[in-house]
Design an enzyme around this catalytic site. Structure first.
Site, mmCIF file in Angstrom:
data_model
loop_
_atom_site.group_PDB
_atom_site.id
_atom_site.type_symbol
_atom_site.label_atom_id
_atom_site.label_comp_id
_atom_site.label_asym_id
_atom_site.label_seq_id
_atom_site.Cartn_x
_atom_site.Cartn_y
_atom_site.Cartn_z
ATOM 1 N N GLY A 47 4.309 -15.768 -35.470
ATOM 2 C CA GLY A 47 5.319 -15.938 -34.431
ATOM 3 C C GLY A 47 4.784 -16.616 -33.176
ATOM 4 N N ARG A 57 8.231 -14.647 -25.402
ATOM 5 C CA ARG A 57 8.414 -13.685 -24.310
ATOM 6 C C ARG A 57 7.093 -13.292 -23.646
ATOM 7 N NH1 ARG A 57 11.470 -8.918 -26.992
ATOM 8 N NH2 ARG A 57 10.989 -7.955 -24.977
#
Length: 456
Positions: A11, A15
Site C-alpha cells: 500500500g 494518510r
C-alpha cells in the site's frame, strides 16, 4: 505440517503523509513490518514472502536483514489481488499459509502461534483473526449464521444497514490451507463498490463449496493497523507499555512507565532503577543495579552493573562497573569508560578509552585518547586532537594528574606518574614521574594601572 507466511505491504499509505513507506515507520525503534516478520519467525515459520508495491526498493532495503522473499503488486487492486501477486510463492506448496499485514506491528508472537495452531488442529480451510469492537467504524464485518458459524466477511462500504450493526470485525489476517486458497483465488471478481479484488471474498466462496471456516477472537489492540501518524503514536504507546511491563516483570524498577521510552531490543538487569524521561535505544544493555536518573539518552551502549547516569547522552560506548556519569556528560561513539571512574558535568568523551578509577569531573574534552588508570583531569582540560586536517592521538599513562585549564596538543604522550601544572599547554612528551609546566612566567609591573590612567 509445512507452514509459510505472506505479509501484505504494497500500500501507498497516503494518510501517513510521508516520503517513507508506511510499513517502514518505526514503533519502539523497529520498523512495523520487521515487528511482524520477527514475530512470525519466532513461531518457527521460516518461509516468509512480502508483497511490495509503492516504495518497493525502500521496503526491500529496510527488510533485507530478515532473509525473506518478495512478490510485487504493481497496481493496488485490493487485498485479493495482492495475494494473487504471491501465487508463484505458493505454487508447489502444501500446508498452511498465514497472511498478515505489514502495518500491523502490534500482533504478538503468541497470537501468531495460536492462529496457526487453531487452524491446523481444527482442520479448517480458512481461519480468520477477528475482534469485537463497540464502535467498529469502517472495518469489515464478520457475518455468522444462526449456528454461530462464519458465513462471510462484508467490507464496510458493501454492508447493509443490519450488517453495519455487527460488532465482530475482520482483522485482515488469516490462515489458509494453501491448495484451497490457490483454487479460490481464480474465482475472485471485482464486482463491488471499490472495484477491487477482496481477499475477504475467499471466505464466502469456500463456505459455498462446503469448506470449513474458523475464527479466533483476539484483543482489538493486536489487530489494529497503522494508517496515519496519529495511529502510529497510539501504536507506540501500546508497544511501550508492553516493553516496560516486561522489564518490570524481569526485575527492573521503572518509576513512571508512561514517561520512559525503551526500544524493543534493549536489555535491562535486575534492580536497575529508571527515572522518568529516559530514552534507551538500539541494542543497549543496562546491567544489574544501575540507577538512571531523569533525562538520559543511551543508544547502542553497554552499561555495566552499579553504574549511575544522570542527565547525560551515551552513544555506541561502554561504561564500566561502579562508574558515575553526569550530569550533562556526552559520551560519543567508540568510547570505553573503565570501572570506578567518574565522568562529571559538562564532560565530553569522544572515541577514547578511560582507565579504571580515573576522574574527569567537569568541563573537560577528551578526544581520540588512551587514558590510563587512576588519573585526574582538572577542570577545563582540553585534548586538542584536531589540527585542521587530521585527528591525532594522545596517550596518557597511569596516575597522571592534569591541572586545571590545561591543553594537551595531540599527538602527545604523558607517561606514568606525571603532573601537569595548571594552565599549561603541552606539546611534547612528558617523561615518567616528571612535572611539566608550559606557561609564560608571571611578571608583575608595579603601578602599571595607575601610570596608564593617571590615577595616583
Amino acid at each position: 505440517m509445512y507452514k509459510c507466511a505472506i505479509i501484505l505491504a504494497a500500500g501507498e499509505g497516503k494518510r501517513m503523509n510521508s516520503d517513507t513507506p508506511k510499513v517502514l515507520h518505526k514503533v519502539c525503534g523497529k520498523e512495523m513490518i520487521n515487528h511482524v516478520i520477527d514475530n512470525i519467525r519466532s513461531c518457527n515459520i521460516e518461509d516468509v514472502n512480502v508483497v511490495i508495491g509503492k516504495g518497493a526498493e525502500k521496503v526491500r532495503k529496510g527488510t533485507k536483514s530478515r532473509n525473506i522473499s518478495y512478490s510485487v503488486q504493481e497496481d493496488q487492486l485490493g487485498t485479493g489481488h495482492a495475494v494473487m501477486c504471491a501465487e508463484e510463492f505458493l505454487k508447489g506448496k502444501s500446508g498452511s499459509v498465514a497472511i498478515f499485514v505489514g502495518d500491523g506491528p502490534l500482533i504478538t508472537e503468541s497470537t501468531v502461534g495460536n492462529l496457526v495452531n487453531f487452524h491446523e488442529e481444527g482442520e479448517y480451510s480458512a481461519t480468520i483473526l477477528t475482534s469485537i469492537m463497540e464502535e467498529p467504524a469502517k472495518y469489515g464485518r464478520i457475518i455468522r449464521n444462526a449456528n454461530g458459524e462464519v458465513e462471510k466477511i462484508v467490507e464496510f462500504k458493501d454492508c447493509t444497514p443490519a450488517e453495519v450493526k455487527v460488532q465482530e470485525i475482520n482483522s485482515g489476517m488469516y490462515c489458509f490451507d494453501i491448495q484451497n486458497l490457490l483454487n479460490t483465488l481464480s474465482k475472485l471478481n471485482n464486482n463491488n463498490n471499490q472495484g477491487e479484488y477482496y481477499l475477504t471474498d475467499v471466505i464466502e466462496i469456500l463456505k459455498k463449496e462446503g469448506k470449513k471456516v474458523g475464527a479466533i477472537d483476539v484483543p482489538v489492540e493486536e489487530i489494529t493497523a497503522v494508517n496515519s501518524k496519529v495511529e502510529l503514536a497510539t501504536a507506540e504507546i501500546i508497544m511501550r507499555e508492553r516493553i516496560n511491563k516486561k522489564h518490570m516483570e524481569n526485575g527492573a524498577i521503572i518509576i513512571d512507565p508512561k514517561s520512559t521510552y525503551i526500544d524493543w531490543n534493549v536489555k535491562i538487569g535486575r534492580d536497575t532503577v529508571i527515572y522518568p524521561g529516559n530514552v534507551l535505544q538500539g541494542d543497549t544493555v543496562i546491567k544489574d543495579g544501575c540507577t538512571l536518573y531523569p533525562n538520559n539518552r543511551i543508544d547502542n551502549s553497554v552499561i555495566e552493573s552499579n553504574v549511575t547516569v544522570q542527565n547525560s547522552v551515551v552513544l555506541d560506548s561502554n561504561i564500566g562497573e561502579n562508574t558515575t556519569v553526569g550530569p550533562f556528560a556526552y559520551i560519543r561513539p567508540d568510547s570505553n569508560i573503565g570501572k570506578n571512574a567518574r565522568i562529571g558535568d559538562f564532560v565530553e568523551i569522544k572515541k577514547s578509552t578511560i582507565g579504571d578509577g580515573t576522574k574527569v569531573s567537569h568541563l573537560t574534552y577528551i578526544g581520540d585518547a588512551e587514558v590510563g588508570t587512576d588519573c585526574n583531569f582538572g577542570c577545563g582540560t582540553v585534548i586538542v586532537n584536531y589540527d585542521g586536517k587530521h585527528k591525532n592521538k594522545t596517550v596518557i599513562g597511569n596516575k597522571v594528574f592534569i591541572g586545571c585549564n590545561s591543553n594537551l596538543v595531540s599527538p602527545v604522550v604523558l607517561e606514568d606518574d606525571t603532573y601537569i601544572g595548571a594552565g599549561s599547554t603541552i606539546t611534547h612528551k612528558v617523561p615518567k614521574g616528571s612535572l611539566a609546566i608550559a606557561r609564560a612566567k608571571q611578571v608583575n609591573k608595579e603601578n602599571w594601572v595607575y601610570d596608564k590612567y593617571n590615577k595616583r
